[in-house]
Design a protein around this motif. Sequence first.
Motif, mmCIF file in Angstrom:
data_model
loop_
_atom_site.group_PDB
_atom_site.id
_atom_site.type_symbol
_atom_site.label_atom_id
_atom_site.label_comp_id
_atom_site.label_asym_id
_atom_site.label_seq_id
_atom_site.Cartn_x
_atom_site.Cartn_y
_atom_site.Cartn_z
ATOM 1 N N LEU A 90 1.070 -1.099 -0.023
ATOM 2 C CA LEU A 90 -0.344 0.116 0.119
ATOM 3 C C LEU A 90 0.751 1.209 0.167
ATOM 4 O O LEU A 90 0.609 2.110 -0.733
ATOM 5 C CB LEU A 90 -0.635 -0.240 1.159
ATOM 6 N N VAL A 91 1.562 1.625 1.677
ATOM 7 C CA VAL A 91 2.406 2.843 1.678
ATOM 8 C C VAL A 91 3.418 3.134 -0.204
ATOM 9 O O VAL A 91 3.865 3.748 -0.714
ATOM 10 C CB VAL A 91 2.708 2.576 2.264
ATOM 11 N N SER A 94 2.458 2.724 -3.423
ATOM 12 C CA SER A 94 1.488 3.999 -3.639
ATOM 13 C C SER A 94 2.995 5.103 -4.077
ATOM 14 O O SER A 94 2.746 6.089 -5.127
ATOM 15 C CB SER A 94 0.677 4.219 -2.516
ATOM 16 N N ILE A 97 4.156 5.094 -6.927
ATOM 17 C CA ILE A 97 3.810 5.869 -8.238
ATOM 18 C C ILE A 97 4.332 7.196 -8.267
ATOM 19 O O ILE A 97 4.345 7.619 -9.646
ATOM 20 C CB ILE A 97 1.778 5.709 -8.494
ATOM 21 N N ASN A 98 3.809 8.002 -7.256
ATOM 22 C CA ASN A 98 4.419 9.585 -6.935
ATOM 23 C C ASN A 98 5.503 9.512 -7.559
ATOM 24 O O ASN A 98 5.667 10.845 -8.291
ATOM 25 C CB ASN A 98 4.571 10.001 -5.864
ATOM 26 N N TRP A 109 13.204 5.444 -3.888
ATOM 27 C CA TRP A 109 12.247 4.925 -3.720
ATOM 28 C C TRP A 109 12.314 3.014 -2.600
ATOM 29 O O TRP A 109 12.072 3.635 -1.510
ATOM 30 C CB TRP A 109 11.233 4.525 -5.212
#
Length: 131
Positions: A90-91, A94, A97-98, A109
């Motif tokens: 989830l984190v 996400s 993506i950013n 990342w």
Amino acid sequence: MGDLNLWAILVAAITSFMLGGLWYSPALFGNAWNRLANDSRPKGDGHPARVFGVSFLFSLIAATAFAYWLGPNPPLPHALKHGLLAGACLVAASFGINYQFANRSFQLWLIDGGYHTVQFLLFGLVLGLWH
């Protein structure tokens, strides 16, 4: 919410805060993170007390939401599995993506996503052990 262990939630948030201090220190990933994030960080003079205070508040919010998601007295394997799921899938996903749209590096990342994966594993450890 009344069935949740508020002390365990507080300790989980504290472990997250302590992990961040170690994770982003020169002993682990601090130098690499500073080098990789330098061009993309907004410049400002954020006061350390504000930065640490807001960071702890967000850790407390995350730990509380995670505890609510797990429910009262979660078995340790369940809590750890959900910690891995929340942190990595989830984190960190996400963030990925950013980071793609912001053109941030894969290494940055890995550092940030890795932190949140371990953070939620620690949440699961504390909440799965402390009933």
